[in-house]
Every structure is written in structure tokens, then in C-alpha cells.
Design a protein around this motif. Structure first.
Motif, PDB file in Angstrom:
ATOM      1  N   ASN A  30       0.809  -1.220   0.000  1.00 58.12           N
ATOM      2  CA  ASN A  30       0.000   0.000   0.000  1.00 58.12           C
ATOM      3  C   ASN A  30       0.842   1.270   0.000  1.00 58.12           C
ATOM      4  O   ASN A  30       0.366   2.320  -0.409  1.00 58.12           O
ATOM      5  N   THR A  31       2.060   1.186   0.496  1.00 62.60           N
ATOM      6  CA  THR A  31       2.906   2.370   0.478  1.00 62.60           C
ATOM      7  C   THR A  31       4.370   1.944   0.359  1.00 62.60           C
ATOM      8  O   THR A  31       4.960   1.444   1.309  1.00 62.60           O
ATOM      9  N   THR A  68       8.585   9.555  -4.325  1.00 60.83           N
ATOM     10  CA  THR A  68       7.182   9.483  -3.952  1.00 60.83           C
ATOM     11  C   THR A  68       6.923   8.125  -3.307  1.00 60.83           C
ATOM     12  O   THR A  68       7.859   7.359  -3.070  1.00 60.83           O
ATOM     13  N   ARG A  69       5.666   7.863  -2.981  1.00 56.62           N
ATOM     14  CA  ARG A  69       5.295   6.561  -2.413  1.00 56.62           C
ATOM     15  C   ARG A  69       4.216   5.953  -3.300  1.00 56.62           C
ATOM     16  O   ARG A  69       3.246   6.630  -3.650  1.00 56.62           O
ATOM     17  N   ILE A  70       4.391   4.680  -3.655  1.00 56.12           N
ATOM     18  CA  ILE A  70       3.494   4.065  -4.629  1.00 56.12           C
ATOM     19  C   ILE A  70       2.804   2.833  -4.057  1.00 56.12           C
ATOM     20  O   ILE A  70       3.128   2.367  -2.962  1.00 56.12           O
ATOM     21  N   ARG A  71       1.832   2.311  -4.837  1.00 54.33           N
ATOM     22  CA  ARG A  71       1.120   1.086  -4.468  1.00 54.33           C
ATOM     23  C   ARG A  71       1.488  -0.014  -5.448  1.00 54.33           C
ATOM     24  O   ARG A  71       1.574   0.233  -6.660  1.00 54.33           O
TER      25      ARG A  71
END
Lengths: 106, 161
Positions: free
Chosen positions: B72-73, B121-124
Motif C-alpha cells: 500500500n505504500t 514518492t510513495r506508490i502502491r
């Protein structure tokens, strides 16, 4: 109520490369999830983020559902003049939020 | 009399077999595979950005943990080796994935004023898969890097509680 967190150095020397960090509170609902009753949860994401430095666009991003909730973005720019950074987030269902930060360049 | 008995048994058998088939079909309906992008969707999403240009490997560094506990992150940093001068700088960075429901992750437009071509950034991530980052330079050449990520808890398609 959307809340933004931006981190810009308060002061810099002319020509310095500075890092800008931004965080916006948002659920970033993908549109691919279902409730336990089987209903699809509609998409609700931020689609666009823009940063302007004294009116000039220096960074822009397109977001997709694969960006995690509460989108965090960090990027760089060259400190050229004292002035203002403006940040803008735009998304689904008319979402719009802005933030500003000031910098003194010596 | 004998024939009638046989017919009744046959009818009962057919009825039982029918309901069993219906009962058997129910789990098949429930276990629909989550929507997933395919490698073909990944390459067409890349084509949408680069057009007919060739994508070469190199110059791009994609930092992402190789083993992710929570999809999720997932923290991600893309940096591009570039002098960032008037005639040699990075225009944009595009990030793609192989197996999320959608092949795109994000497009980041940088330009000359960035000084350093780096974005975090932070991705899924919905599954263990390949993540691809592509950079467009000022001379309109494209450079890429890819990383294989193992995800233990998937994101995006899980049910709400």
C-alpha cells in the motif's frame, strides 16, 4: 478538509540546489476496490500536482491510482530569487487545494 | 411399474446432480481474479509516452526496496544522471508497473530549472512485479531502468472490511 504539508528551506544562497518536500492528505481511492457487499468503490484520486516558483512552473506531476494515499512528492529546484512557491493539487470530484511557502535567497 | 420406478430414480438423480452443479458453480463466481494489467498493456502505456523512439537502458537509477511487506505504500526514488545544463537536461520521468490494474504510476515533468533530476514518492503495488522508470532527455532520447519487487501484502484490490 484537505491539509497540506510543504517543506521548503527558508533561506538559500543564490544558485543552491534545494529540495522541496510536499505531502497532501487524501484517500487516493483507486476505483478497483469493492465493499464486502460486492459494490465497486468509485475512484477518488488527485490527478495533478503543480509547483510554481515566482509564477513560473518548475514541477508538475500526473498521478494515477498507483500513487499511495496521502501523496508525498519530493523534487529539486535551483534557488534563483527570493519569493514564493505556490503548490496546487487537483483531483476527482472537484478536489482542489493550494499551499504556499516563502524563500529568502541571499 | 418397474419402468416408472426407474424413471423416478433417474429424475431424482438428475435433480440432485443439477443442484450440485449449481452449488459447485457458486465458488467459481466468487473467486474472480482481481483485475490485472498485462505485459502488453505495459508496453502500450510506454509507447504512449515514447512513441516510436528507442528506449535505452542506463542513466536512470530506480531506488525501490526489493522486498516489500506492505504494497500500500512503497517508497520510490528515481534519479537521472544528467549535467542539467542548457543543452543537456531531463524533461520528464515516467514510472510504470507490470501487474497493477493500470500500467501507469506517475508522470513527473522536471525541466532545466530543477538543477537535479530526482523525484521521490510513495506508490502502491498490487503484486510482486517489475517497476519501470523512463526518463526523457532534452534531446528527446529515452533512457530506462527497471527493478523487480517482491510484495508480501498486496495493495489496490483488497476488499473493504
Amino acid at each position: 478538509m484537505p491539509s497540506a504539508l510543504v517543506n521548503v528551506p527558508k533561506t538559500a544562497r543564490r544558485g543552491d540546489i534545494i529540495e522541496i518536500k510536499t505531502l497532501m492528505s487524501h484517500i487516493m481511492e483507486t476505483g478497483y476496490r469493492h465493499t464486502s457487499a460486492g459494490e465497486a468503490v468509485p475512484r477518488d484520486i488527485i490527478t495533478s500536482f503543480t509547483c510554481r516558483y515566482n509564477g513560473t512552473e518548475i514541477f508538475r506531476a500526473d498521478f494515477f491510482p498507483a500513487i499511495a494515499a496521502n501523496p508525498y512528492v519530493s523534487f529539486f529546484t535551483v534557488a534563483r530569487d527570493s519569493g514564493k512557491f505556490e503548490f496546487e493539487w487537483i483531483g476527482d470530484n472537484g478536489f482542489s487545494a493550494t499551499a504556499t511557502a516563502a524563500i529568502t535567497v541571499g | 411399474m418397474k419402468t416408472m420406478q426407474r424413471t423416478q430414480t433417474r429424475r431424482r438423480f438428475l435433480g440432485f446432480a443439477g443442484s450440485a452443479a449449481v452449488a459447485g458453480a457458486v465458488p467459481i463466481v466468487v473467486t474472480v481474479r482481481p483485475l490485472q494489467a498485462t505485459p502488453a498493456m505495459l508496453s502500450s502505456a510506454i509507447r504512449n509516452v515514447v512513441g516510436e523512439a528507442a528506449v535505452r537502458t542506463g542513466k536512470v537509477k530506480l531506488e525501490i526496496p526489493p522486498l516489500v511487506e506492505n504494497g500500500n505504500t512503497v517508497p520510490m526514488t528515481v534519479s537521472v544522471t544528467s549535467p542539467m545544463t542548457d543543452n543537456d537536461y531531463v524533461k520528464s520521468i515516467h514510472v510504470f508497473n507490470e501487474k497493477n490494474p493500470q500500467p501507469n504510476i506517475g508522470n513527473f515533468y522536471i525541466g532545466l530549472s530543477a538543477g537535479r533530476a530526482q523525484v521521490s514518492t510513495r506508490i502502491r503495488l498490487a503484486d510482486s512485479q517489475k517497476v519501470v522508470a523512463i526518463a526523457r532527455l532534452s534531446d528527446d532520447t529515452f533512457w530506462s531502468a527497471s527493478v523487480d519487487v517482491v510484495v508480501t501484502l498486496a495493495a489496490c484490490t483488497e476488499e473493504l472490511i
